[in-house]
Design a protein around this motif. Structure first.
Motif, PDB file in Angstrom:
ATOM      1  N   HIS A  82       7.310  30.834 -32.714  1.00  0.00           N
ATOM      2  CA  HIS A  82       7.539  30.366 -34.017  1.00  0.00           C
ATOM      3  C   HIS A  82       7.701  28.931 -34.001  1.00  0.00           C
ATOM      4  O   HIS A  82       7.393  28.325 -35.175  1.00  0.00           O
ATOM      5  N   TYR A  83       8.453  28.351 -32.765  1.00  0.00           N
ATOM      6  CA  TYR A  83       8.757  27.023 -32.876  1.00  0.00           C
ATOM      7  C   TYR A  83       7.361  26.188 -33.114  1.00  0.00           C
ATOM      8  O   TYR A  83       7.356  25.298 -33.788  1.00  0.00           O
ATOM      9  N   SER A 137       6.116  25.965 -36.544  1.00  0.00           N
ATOM     10  CA  SER A 137       6.958  25.358 -37.256  1.00  0.00           C
ATOM     11  C   SER A 137       6.772  23.916 -37.062  1.00  0.00           C
ATOM     12  O   SER A 137       6.885  22.790 -38.093  1.00  0.00           O
ATOM     13  N   ARG A 138       6.342  23.542 -35.882  1.00  0.00           N
ATOM     14  CA  ARG A 138       5.871  22.066 -35.600  1.00  0.00           C
ATOM     15  C   ARG A 138       4.523  21.719 -35.997  1.00  0.00           C
ATOM     16  O   ARG A 138       3.867  20.500 -35.960  1.00  0.00           O
ATOM     17  N   LYS A 192      -0.402  31.573 -41.863  1.00  0.00           N
ATOM     18  CA  LYS A 192      -0.033  30.186 -41.568  1.00  0.00           C
ATOM     19  C   LYS A 192      -0.900  29.675 -40.218  1.00  0.00           C
ATOM     20  O   LYS A 192      -0.862  28.688 -39.673  1.00  0.00           O
TER      21      LYS A 192
END
Length: 348
Positions: free
Chosen positions: A51-52, A55-56, A87
């Motif tokens: 998930h990180y 997000s980046r 996404k």
């Protein structure tokens, strides 16, 4: 020790292949989260890393039904349940299966279809963005396998077709049946053999290049001391380049890269990864990691600008050579991926 370049880099997007597939310029290899690099890591921690990464801006996620087997796809399926499927660009693979305690390479059409259905179910998705043949089945013509993949594209179960560890002739024959969007291959400062024939073939045909193990399976991240920390079950223990007699020679490459990295204000891993990024805008490296700190370092490599002199110096280091093969004896690779002519095949 060189410092690390870690900043809020905007991850660019690139076209992978010439048929409209767009991905983040750097991907995330998910293998080490579940298999081969020691025990599987805790699922909640790995989902946080995934998930990180998203997000980046790292949205190109790479897995395979062989990783586990199956457990890595299940992990990604859980990570993507949070409404973020749209996404990401999801890549998985088929073609290696355990049979009676041994590994079998299979490209039979019925198996291809069954493998795809299995991956769709484990990932919890309706369609796979990029579906690779993980290794080439040399018992039947490549056209037979690609023919079935073409049907899966037409049915909407996969969007784009890829090959992994395929020879130039295999790539050309496959591409004649249906456009190949990407070829995944090992490419780094210490693995250069694909540059002579395979990279030019991909570029001639408009095929994107996905570089796995761009950090030399952790060598540029940790240096020669990483062999002291391999856990039980880490397959790198079997790789010739990591054997102590070869590592004594190979450590020179790390030390020389580290000198340049210190001058550039980055880590050796960032420098090595930046070298891959500088090979062209048709190349997407997919470094794997299980730690957010390392993920940030990898993203930082995107901001490194290497001059012609930097590239020449790295070329000089790489040309000094590496001791040991990249794979143990008997492992399938692009060097052994040629298949029989289509005229020899009879459907059963």
């Amino acid at each position: 020790m060189a410092s690390s370049v870690v900043e809020e880099v905007k991850v660019p997007r690139i076209k992978l292949g010439s048929h409209g597939f767009e991905v983040s310029a750097q991907g995330l290899g998910c293998l080490g989260m579940s298999a081969f690099y020691g025990p599987p890591k805790p699922e909640p921690d790995m989902i946080k890393v995934i998930h990180y990464a998203i997000s980046r801006g790292i949205t190109h996620l790479d897995t395979s039904d062989f990783y586990g087997p199956h457990t890595n796809e299940l992990l990604l399926g859980k990570a993507l349940k949070e409404g973020i499927r749209q996404k990401v660009e999801l890549a998985t693979k088929f073609g290696i299966r355990p049979v009676d305690g041994k590994l079998e390479i299979c490209g039979d059409p019925a198996y291809v279809r069954a493998a795809c259905e299995g991956s769709l179910k484990r990932l919890g998705v309706d369609s796979i963005d990029l579906y690779y043949q993980h290794r080439i089945d040399t018992s039947l013509p490549i056209e037979v396998t690609i023919g079935e993949l073409k049907k899966l594209v037409e049915e909407g179960k996969i969007k784009y077709i890829g090959l992994s560890e395929a020879s130039a002739s295999t790539i050309k024959r496959a591409h004649a049946v249906h456009p190949i969007t990407a070829v995944q291959l090992e490419w780094s400062l210490w693995t250069r053999d694909v540059e002579e024939e395979i990279i030019p073939t991909c570029r001639e045909l408009g095929i994107g290049i996905v570089a796995y193990s761009p950090l030399a399976r952790g060598f540029f991240s940790s240096g020669p001391t990483l062999i002291e920390n391999f856990s039980e079950g880490d397959f790198r223990k079997n790789l010739p380049r990591f054997q102590s007699e070869n590592m004594e020679h190979n450590k020179n490459m790390y030390e020389r890269v580290n000198v340049i990295a210190s001058k550039k204000g980055c880590t050796p891993s960032q420098l090595a990864l930046a070298w891959v990024h500088h090979q062209g805008n048709d190349v997407c490296p997919i470094p794997g990691t299980t730690k957010i700190e390392n993920l940030n370092q990898n993203i930082g490599a995107l901001s490194l600008k290497l001059s012609a002199d930097d590239m020449a110096e790295l070329e000089s280091i790489a040309s000094a050579g590496i001791k040991g093969d990249r794979l143990p004896p008997g492992f399938d690779s692009w060097k052994t991926s040629d298949t029989p002519p289509l005229s020899t095949w009879k459907a059963t």
